[in-house]
Scaffold this motif. Sequence first.
Motif, short mmCIF file in Angstrom:
data_model
loop_
_atom_site.label_atom_id
_atom_site.label_comp_id
_atom_site.label_asym_id
_atom_site.label_seq_id
_atom_site.Cartn_x
_atom_site.Cartn_y
_atom_site.Cartn_z
N UNK A 1 6.83 18.93 -3.79
CA UNK A 1 7.86 19.70 -4.51
C UNK A 1 8.44 18.95 -5.70
N UNK A 2 8.61 17.63 -5.54
CA UNK A 2 9.16 16.81 -6.62
C UNK A 2 8.21 16.81 -7.82
N UNK A 3 6.93 16.59 -7.55
CA UNK A 3 5.94 16.56 -8.63
C UNK A 3 5.80 17.93 -9.27
N UNK B 1 0.84 -1.20 0.00
CA UNK B 1 0.00 0.00 0.00
C UNK B 1 0.87 1.25 0.00
N UNK B 2 1.98 1.21 0.77
CA UNK B 2 2.87 2.36 0.86
C UNK B 2 3.52 2.65 -0.49
N UNK B 3 4.03 1.61 -1.13
CA UNK B 3 4.67 1.78 -2.44
C UNK B 3 3.67 2.27 -3.48
N UNK B 4 2.46 1.73 -3.39
CA UNK B 4 1.42 2.16 -4.32
C UNK B 4 1.11 3.64 -4.15
N UNK B 5 1.09 4.09 -2.87
CA UNK B 5 0.83 5.50 -2.62
C UNK B 5 1.92 6.41 -3.18
N UNK B 6 3.17 5.93 -3.14
CA UNK B 6 4.27 6.73 -3.67
C UNK B 6 4.24 6.73 -5.20
N UNK C 1 -1.88 12.49 -1.46
CA UNK C 1 -0.73 11.62 -1.25
C UNK C 1 0.23 12.18 -0.22
N UNK C 2 1.50 11.97 -0.43
CA UNK C 2 2.51 12.38 0.52
C UNK C 2 2.97 13.80 0.22
N UNK D 1 6.70 21.67 -13.70
CA UNK D 1 7.29 22.91 -14.21
C UNK D 1 8.24 22.64 -15.37
N UNK D 2 9.06 21.59 -15.21
CA UNK D 2 9.98 21.22 -16.30
C UNK D 2 9.22 20.79 -17.54
N UNK D 3 8.12 20.04 -17.30
CA UNK D 3 7.29 19.61 -18.43
C UNK D 3 6.70 20.82 -19.15
N UNK D 4 6.22 21.78 -18.36
CA UNK D 4 5.66 23.00 -18.95
C UNK D 4 6.72 23.76 -19.73
N UNK D 5 7.94 23.83 -19.15
CA UNK D 5 9.04 24.54 -19.84
C UNK D 5 9.40 23.84 -21.14
N UNK D 6 9.41 22.50 -21.10
CA UNK D 6 9.74 21.74 -22.31
C UNK D 6 8.70 21.99 -23.41
N UNK D 7 7.41 21.96 -23.00
CA UNK D 7 6.34 22.22 -23.96
C UNK D 7 6.43 23.65 -24.51
#
Length: 445
Positions: free
Chosen positions: A201-203, A171-176, A195-196, A208-214
Amino acid sequence: MKAKLNRTFLLIAGLAILLTITFSTLIFYQLLVNEVVDNLVSSARLLESTDSFQDKENISYHKEIANLRVTLIGEDGKVYFDSNADIGIMDNHRERPEVGQAFEKGESHSVRHSATMKKDTFYYALKLSNGCVLRVAKESDSLYSIFLGIVPEIIGIVIFILIISYIFTLFFAKGIIKPIEQMADDMDSVNITGGYKELVPFIQKIKDQHTDILRSASMRQAFTANVSHELKTPLTAISGYAELIENGMAEKDDVIRFAGEIHRNSKRLLTLINDTIRLAELDAMEKTIEFEDVDLYEIAENCVNMLQISAEKHKVHISLAGKRCILYANKNMMEELVYNLCDNAIRYNNTGGSVRVQVLERQDLVELSVQDTGIGIPEKSQKRVFERFYRVDKSRSKQTGGTGLGLAIVKHIIAQHNAQITLVSELGKGTEVKVIFSKNTLQEQ
């Protein structure tokens, strides 16, 4: 990733169980030792109070305390009494650790392990008032035998905890993994609030990087489309005029005019290609560039002299004011910056107009100002003039040979030097562009 997380958590759980069992066993054994020694002390004090051992030749002890070995040793180490052995065959006990220390300090205790019996024998020795030492002893299971005795229970507990840990880690791994899987499926609509909280910040960084790439991809696509369009216009003109001349459809006077148009469009094409290449170089350039001490006034002076012919051609007067200012910068980029600003001021000026270039030092700032009396820029366009291929007056840009990339190059150079740029313009009256370099860029001479 899930399998790796599961293995990691199970390994941690296994190590935690092992350490817990080890330390628990050691603590339990130490408590056992303390309890046995306390019982021996109590038993020895009790025997001392009965006076049964005051006369070493006439001892009246008859195993009043069960499971307890009692020994009386004289000052010379001779054994006068032992409840569990024949004193006639016993050796001298003076060198026994607990006995020797009892003669010196009044009391002592020790533990001796029997590897064959897998037992520990606890001894407590007490010096009596008659000078003899009364020693009491008791056997107990050793740490090893205690541990072996509870091995089945330990195995059962370990298996149970590992099963529970495995279920929880799933369950813990699934949540991550869940938000990461959501990002893989649909980056734009992933929920970063659930979630956690440590993953937020990681997400957010990935989003943000995805937006910058687009955004970068969109800008490259738009840039490519603009370049294609800009190249197509002069190439079409060159091809058309050349075809007319080739097919003999142009008169003598027309040939001269067509050749002039071909030449003008060729120059525009070369300028466009050069600006496009330079802009691509700036885009790909690493953050670390070569800096040196440069005289911004000297660069501006050279630029003004270079553009005198162009200014005269456009019937514009260009002048320079200010003083020598040493700047820690990239010399080639400074030359490009000043040239592009001055060239724009000349191209988009009025006949008989003027361009004033100033280089000033204000406290810990260096300021470059390029002011013209040209056509000006509408307020709605002032924020967009630094965009690639953006032109306020497209027809005039084509006439003057402008590519729409000059100010985009200026913007890149300013970013590389941590400088600031301001633009003030009034339609029909002129424009002033200021570039301000901060004290972090200024180098003391």
